[in-house]
Write an enzyme that holds these catalytic residues in place. Sequence first.
Site, PDB file in Angstrom:
ATOM      1  N   GLU A  76      45.527  47.914  43.828  1.00 52.21           N
ATOM      2  CA  GLU A  76      46.565  48.605  43.378  1.00 52.21           C
ATOM      3  C   GLU A  76      46.234  49.882  42.781  1.00 52.21           C
ATOM      4  N   CYS A  81      38.286  35.963  50.969  1.00 52.06           N
ATOM      5  CA  CYS A  81      37.164  36.659  51.671  1.00 52.06           C
ATOM      6  C   CYS A  81      36.425  37.410  50.506  1.00 52.06           C
ATOM      7  N   GLY A 110      10.766  58.103  31.446  1.00 48.46           N
ATOM      8  CA  GLY A 110      11.063  58.956  30.862  1.00 48.46           C
ATOM      9  C   GLY A 110      11.983  60.458  31.594  1.00 48.46           C
ATOM     10  N   GLU A 155      34.891  43.200  43.077  1.00 54.49           N
ATOM     11  CA  GLU A 155      34.710  42.114  43.807  1.00 54.49           C
ATOM     12  C   GLU A 155      35.277  41.399  42.246  1.00 54.49           C
ATOM     13  N   PHE A 215      42.812  34.684  32.123  1.00 59.79           N
ATOM     14  CA  PHE A 215      43.500  36.093  32.079  1.00 59.79           C
ATOM     15  C   PHE A 215      43.950  36.970  31.105  1.00 59.79           C
TER      16      PHE A 215
HETATM   17  P1  TGC Z   1      44.341  31.509  41.088  1.00 59.37           P
HETATM   18  O1  TGC Z   1      45.696  30.092  40.402  1.00 59.37           O
HETATM   19  O2  TGC Z   1      43.166  31.691  40.551  1.00 59.37           O
HETATM   20  O3  TGC Z   1      44.564  31.334  42.504  1.00 59.37           O
HETATM   21  C1  TGC Z   1      45.039  31.153  43.509  1.00 59.37           C
HETATM   22  C2  TGC Z   1      44.680  30.562  44.904  1.00 59.37           C
HETATM   23  O4  TGC Z   1      43.414  31.140  45.505  1.00 59.37           O
HETATM   24  C3  TGC Z   1      42.460  30.216  45.283  1.00 59.37           C
HETATM   25  N1  TGC Z   1      41.199  30.865  44.651  1.00 59.37           N
HETATM   26  C4  TGC Z   1      40.600  31.102  45.668  1.00 59.37           C
HETATM   27  N2  TGC Z   1      39.651  30.317  46.705  1.00 59.37           N
HETATM   28  C5  TGC Z   1      38.366  31.098  47.362  1.00 59.37           C
HETATM   29  N3  TGC Z   1      37.855  31.542  46.896  1.00 59.37           N
HETATM   30  C6  TGC Z   1      37.808  32.050  45.759  1.00 59.37           C
HETATM   31  N4  TGC Z   1      37.397  32.905  44.659  1.00 59.37           N
HETATM   32  C7  TGC Z   1      39.326  31.708  44.992  1.00 59.37           C
HETATM   33  N5  TGC Z   1      40.101  31.972  43.634  1.00 59.37           N
HETATM   34  C8  TGC Z   1      40.974  31.291  43.627  1.00 59.37           C
HETATM   35  C9  TGC Z   1      42.450  28.490  44.410  1.00 59.37           C
HETATM   36  O5  TGC Z   1      42.558  27.765  44.689  1.00 59.37           O
HETATM   37  C10 TGC Z   1      44.209  29.112  44.764  1.00 59.37           C
HETATM   38  O6  TGC Z   1      44.875  28.712  45.737  1.00 59.37           O
HETATM   39  P2  TGC Z   1      45.804  27.695  46.040  1.00 59.37           P
HETATM   40  O7  TGC Z   1      45.582  26.588  47.504  1.00 59.37           O
HETATM   41  O8  TGC Z   1      46.020  26.827  44.730  1.00 59.37           O
HETATM   42  O9  TGC Z   1      47.717  28.415  46.483  1.00 59.37           O
HETATM   43  O10 TGC Z   1      45.095  32.947  40.995  1.00 59.37           O
HETATM   44  P3  TGC Z   1      45.165  33.877  39.879  1.00 59.37           P
HETATM   45  O11 TGC Z   1      46.025  35.051  40.188  1.00 59.37           O
HETATM   46  O12 TGC Z   1      45.289  33.320  38.455  1.00 59.37           O
HETATM   47  O13 TGC Z   1      43.914  34.883  40.253  1.00 59.37           O
HETATM   48  C11 TGC Z   1      42.598  34.786  39.726  1.00 59.37           C
HETATM   49  C12 TGC Z   1      41.601  35.886  39.559  1.00 59.37           C
HETATM   50  C13 TGC Z   1      42.225  36.230  38.299  1.00 59.37           C
HETATM   51  C14 TGC Z   1      40.305  34.811  38.845  1.00 59.37           C
HETATM   52  C15 TGC Z   1      41.592  36.618  41.405  1.00 59.37           C
HETATM   53  O14 TGC Z   1      42.971  37.198  40.857  1.00 59.37           O
HETATM   54  C16 TGC Z   1      40.530  37.321  41.040  1.00 59.37           C
HETATM   55  O15 TGC Z   1      39.371  36.771  41.210  1.00 59.37           O
HETATM   56  N6  TGC Z   1      40.599  38.950  40.172  1.00 59.37           N
HETATM   57  C17 TGC Z   1      39.936  40.351  40.624  1.00 59.37           C
HETATM   58  C18 TGC Z   1      40.543  40.824  42.579  1.00 59.37           C
HETATM   59  C19 TGC Z   1      39.124  41.465  43.084  1.00 59.37           C
HETATM   60  O16 TGC Z   1      38.148  40.557  42.667  1.00 59.37           O
HETATM   61  N7  TGC Z   1      39.724  42.012  43.552  1.00 59.37           N
HETATM   62  C20 TGC Z   1      38.335  42.602  44.820  1.00 59.37           C
HETATM   63  C21 TGC Z   1      39.053  43.525  45.116  1.00 59.37           C
HETATM   64  S1  TGC Z   1      37.918  43.553  46.715  1.00 59.37           S
HETATM   65  C22 TGC Z   1      36.989  44.627  46.521  1.00 59.37           C
HETATM   66  O17 TGC Z   1      36.949  44.995  45.578  1.00 59.37           O
HETATM   67  C23 TGC Z   1      35.793  44.989  47.978  1.00 59.37           C
HETATM   68  S2  TGC Z   1      34.923  45.834  47.393  1.00 59.37           S
HETATM   69  C24 TGC Z   1      33.745  46.667  48.586  1.00 59.37           C
HETATM   70  C25 TGC Z   1      32.291  46.840  48.197  1.00 59.37           C
HETATM   71  O18 TGC Z   1      31.495  45.822  48.660  1.00 59.37           O
HETATM   72  O19 TGC Z   1      32.617  47.764  49.105  1.00 59.37           O
HETATM   73  P1  FAD Z   2      41.091  46.931  36.094  1.00 57.73           P
HETATM   74  O1  FAD Z   2      42.171  45.397  36.186  1.00 57.73           O
HETATM   75  O2  FAD Z   2      42.666  47.530  35.663  1.00 57.73           O
HETATM   76  O3  FAD Z   2      40.634  46.549  34.647  1.00 57.73           O
HETATM   77  C1  FAD Z   2      40.848  47.049  33.905  1.00 57.73           C
HETATM   78  C2  FAD Z   2      39.414  46.364  32.729  1.00 57.73           C
HETATM   79  O4  FAD Z   2      40.326  45.575  31.994  1.00 57.73           O
HETATM   80  C3  FAD Z   2      38.503  46.646  33.127  1.00 57.73           C
HETATM   81  O5  FAD Z   2      37.401  45.854  32.803  1.00 57.73           O
HETATM   82  C4  FAD Z   2      38.488  44.643  32.981  1.00 57.73           C
HETATM   83  O6  FAD Z   2      37.788  43.791  33.746  1.00 57.73           O
HETATM   84  C5  FAD Z   2      39.317  44.613  32.232  1.00 57.73           C
HETATM   85  N1  FAD Z   2      40.106  43.254  32.123  1.00 57.73           N
HETATM   86  C6  FAD Z   2      41.500  43.265  33.425  1.00 57.73           C
HETATM   87  N2  FAD Z   2      41.945  41.603  33.160  1.00 57.73           N
HETATM   88  C7  FAD Z   2      41.459  41.641  31.720  1.00 57.73           C
HETATM   89  C8  FAD Z   2      41.848  40.562  30.970  1.00 57.73           C
HETATM   90  N3  FAD Z   2      43.252  39.390  31.466  1.00 57.73           N
HETATM   91  N4  FAD Z   2      40.665  39.890  29.832  1.00 57.73           N
HETATM   92  C9  FAD Z   2      39.894  40.956  29.240  1.00 57.73           C
HETATM   93  N5  FAD Z   2      39.852  42.196  29.746  1.00 57.73           N
HETATM   94  C10 FAD Z   2      40.808  42.123  31.259  1.00 57.73           C
HETATM   95  N6  FAD Z   2      39.250  47.305  45.957  1.00 57.73           N
HETATM   96  C11 FAD Z   2      39.323  46.510  47.496  1.00 57.73           C
HETATM   97  O7  FAD Z   2      40.912  46.663  47.738  1.00 57.73           O
HETATM   98  N7  FAD Z   2      38.603  46.914  48.507  1.00 57.73           N
HETATM   99  C12 FAD Z   2      37.947  47.826  48.604  1.00 57.73           C
HETATM  100  O8  FAD Z   2      37.489  48.188  49.478  1.00 57.73           O
HETATM  101  C13 FAD Z   2      37.185  48.523  47.348  1.00 57.73           C
HETATM  102  N8  FAD Z   2      36.032  49.083  47.036  1.00 57.73           N
HETATM  103  C14 FAD Z   2      36.191  49.389  45.815  1.00 57.73           C
HETATM  104  C15 FAD Z   2      35.632  50.250  45.454  1.00 57.73           C
HETATM  105  C16 FAD Z   2      34.320  51.174  44.815  1.00 57.73           C
HETATM  106  C17 FAD Z   2      33.395  52.187  44.410  1.00 57.73           C
HETATM  107  C18 FAD Z   2      35.357  50.132  43.695  1.00 57.73           C
HETATM  108  C19 FAD Z   2      34.805  50.919  42.014  1.00 57.73           C
HETATM  109  C20 FAD Z   2      36.541  49.528  43.760  1.00 57.73           C
HETATM  110  C21 FAD Z   2      36.743  48.997  44.674  1.00 57.73           C
HETATM  111  N9  FAD Z   2      37.550  48.491  44.692  1.00 57.73           N
HETATM  112  C22 FAD Z   2      38.117  47.395  46.407  1.00 57.73           C
HETATM  113  C23 FAD Z   2      38.233  47.575  43.412  1.00 57.73           C
HETATM  114  C24 FAD Z   2      37.810  47.001  42.947  1.00 57.73           C
HETATM  115  O9  FAD Z   2      37.691  46.198  43.295  1.00 57.73           O
HETATM  116  C25 FAD Z   2      38.873  46.932  41.313  1.00 57.73           C
HETATM  117  O10 FAD Z   2      38.425  48.101  41.013  1.00 57.73           O
HETATM  118  C26 FAD Z   2      38.288  45.920  40.080  1.00 57.73           C
HETATM  119  O11 FAD Z   2      38.569  44.866  41.031  1.00 57.73           O
HETATM  120  C27 FAD Z   2      39.137  46.366  39.151  1.00 57.73           C
HETATM  121  O12 FAD Z   2      40.537  46.761  39.260  1.00 57.73           O
HETATM  122  P2  FAD Z   2      40.690  48.370  38.024  1.00 57.73           P
HETATM  123  O13 FAD Z   2      39.935  49.204  38.685  1.00 57.73           O
HETATM  124  O14 FAD Z   2      42.224  47.985  38.518  1.00 57.73           O
HETATM  125  O15 FAD Z   2      40.397  48.063  36.821  1.00 57.73           O
END
Ligand code: TGC
Ligand code: FAD
Length: 397
Positions: free
Chosen positions: A147, A252, A353, A377, A397
């Site tokens: 978001e 996922c 270069g 991710e 976190f």
């Molecule tokens: P937390 O308490 O750790 O977990 C909540 C529940 O989820 C389970 N869990 C997982 N399950 C499967 N896979 C994982 N990687 C999991 N991580 C946690 C966990 O066991 C728990 O389950 P339950 O049954 O006990 O409820 O949750 P938290 O709120 O403390 O968050 C942990 C944290 C920070 C690691 C998580 O929020 C996180 O991974 N944040 C990063 C968000 C992120 O990666 N966003 C990506 C968006 S999508 C994207 O970027 C697509 S790019 C696409 C492209 O390739 O173009």
């Molecule tokens: P923020 O969460 O605001 O983080 C900002 C900075 O703070 C980062 O450096 C981070 O590491 C740092 N930070 C955060 N928390 C902490 C902490 N506790 N301690 C220390 N440092 C911290 N998302 C989707 O849902 N679907 C998609 O298809 C998708 N595609 C994407 C494609 C592109 C090209 C890009 C750039 C992003 C995409 N994303 C998608 C979003 C992506 O997953 C987010 O950009 C990413 O998860 C980081 O979130 P944010 O950009 O809001 O940064």
Amino acid sequence: MARLLTEAAHTRNAASPDFFGLADLLTDEERQVQQLVGRWVDERVLPIIGDAFDQHTFPRDLIPEMAEMGLFGPTLQDYGCAGLSNIAYGLIMQELERGDSGLRSFASVQSGLVMFPIHKYGSDEQKQQWLPDMAKARKIGCFGLTEPDGGSDPGAMKTHAKKQGGDWVINGAKMWITNGTVADVAVVWAMTDNGVRGFLVEKGTPGYSARDIHKKMSLRASITSELFFDNVRIPARNQLPKAEGLAGPLGCLTQARYGIAWGVLGAAQACYQEALTFAKSRILFGRPLTHTQTIQIRLADMLRRITTGQLLAWRLGKLKEDDAMHHTQVSLAKWNNCRLAIDIARDARDLLGGMGITTECCPIRHANNLESVITYEGTETIHQLVVGREITGIAAF
Ligand code: TGC
Ligand code: FAD
């Protein structure tokens, strides 16, 4: 016979160094998949991708060809999917990202972030409706979790869904969504009175709109969008019935992060290969660059990092194949392999270069793309903290 197959893989795969004979560990099917996709990338992607990046366009005409090769949902069984191994899936991601991270992103989202949740959390009706068409790319999907107010902490999402009669009404916004404007269906994660739930929102639903994000210096050959939900009313049957809580979307992400751990090795290999070719032919101070110690050390260090990343990815794939892979292992691999890939891309850029600053050469394109890949991710910091929590038991976190 095995030796011959390995040599064949090496010959075709001049751009993909295999110093520790990973090809020997693959099945015939995995080798064939890698060769098929690798050849396609050489012939169809590499000639056009620099221009696509320059022009900030996604080469959409490649999508049907990817579908034809079975690259969407390739590990899924049935619904017109190929049912390949997880290692084969990783090799597909690696070859696609050797072309460009944008191409791998498209495949990651379609397969790991849309087809996977429909397959894992969806009803039979949802699976029948979407999966065969998505495997053939007749339908395209996107995944809305992040978001505008922050992506690292999806548990704090503001987008919400309220039950009204037999329908759900969704309000909110999603940001940075790959394929948002071209998607026929969005997998949308929203907060409900009972926690996070997943919904299928179809293009054209009143109140649902998308718009592209411009001026990107990274992933320029990929579509990135914002999604808006203004009282979007969808029927109850569009909820993913088996997804409950944050574990739904995070599950996922584990799939897609696994693919990235392999994919970025392709980008690293392309940069290494281009740096090596350049260093062999660049004559400075009366000798080729390859005759100097520091250049050899830099090339050797690239190969060291690629090799350790390959072995990590392969072992992760075997754990996944045995259903023994833990998401913290995926975090470590995503962190490690993104880091090595971006470091190699930047070093290769420097080694070239002045030529290295143009998109005539691949390293700057890969380096810029990897700025996104190391962020999406889960940022590098988030993955470090996931591993830190696993070690200490403390969520910092
Ligand atoms: P937390 O308490 O750790 O977990 C909540 C529940 O989820 C389970 N869990 C997982 N399950 C499967 N896979 C994982 N990687 C999991 N991580 C946690 C966990 O066991 C728990 O389950 P339950 O049954 O006990 O409820 O949750 P938290 O709120 O403390 O968050 C942990 C944290 C920070 C690691 C998580 O929020 C996180 O991974 N944040 C990063 C968000 C992120 O990666 N966003 C990506 C968006 S999508 C994207 O970027 C697509 S790019 C696409 C492209 O390739 O173009
Ligand atoms: P923020 O969460 O605001 O983080 C900002 C900075 O703070 C980062 O450096 C981070 O590491 C740092 N930070 C955060 N928390 C902490 C902490 N506790 N301690 C220390 N440092 C911290 N998302 C989707 O849902 N679907 C998609 O298809 C998708 N595609 C994407 C494609 C592109 C090209 C890009 C750039 C992003 C995409 N994303 C998608 C979003 C992506 O997953 C987010 O950009 C990413 O998860 C980081 O979130 P944010 O950009 O809001 O940064």
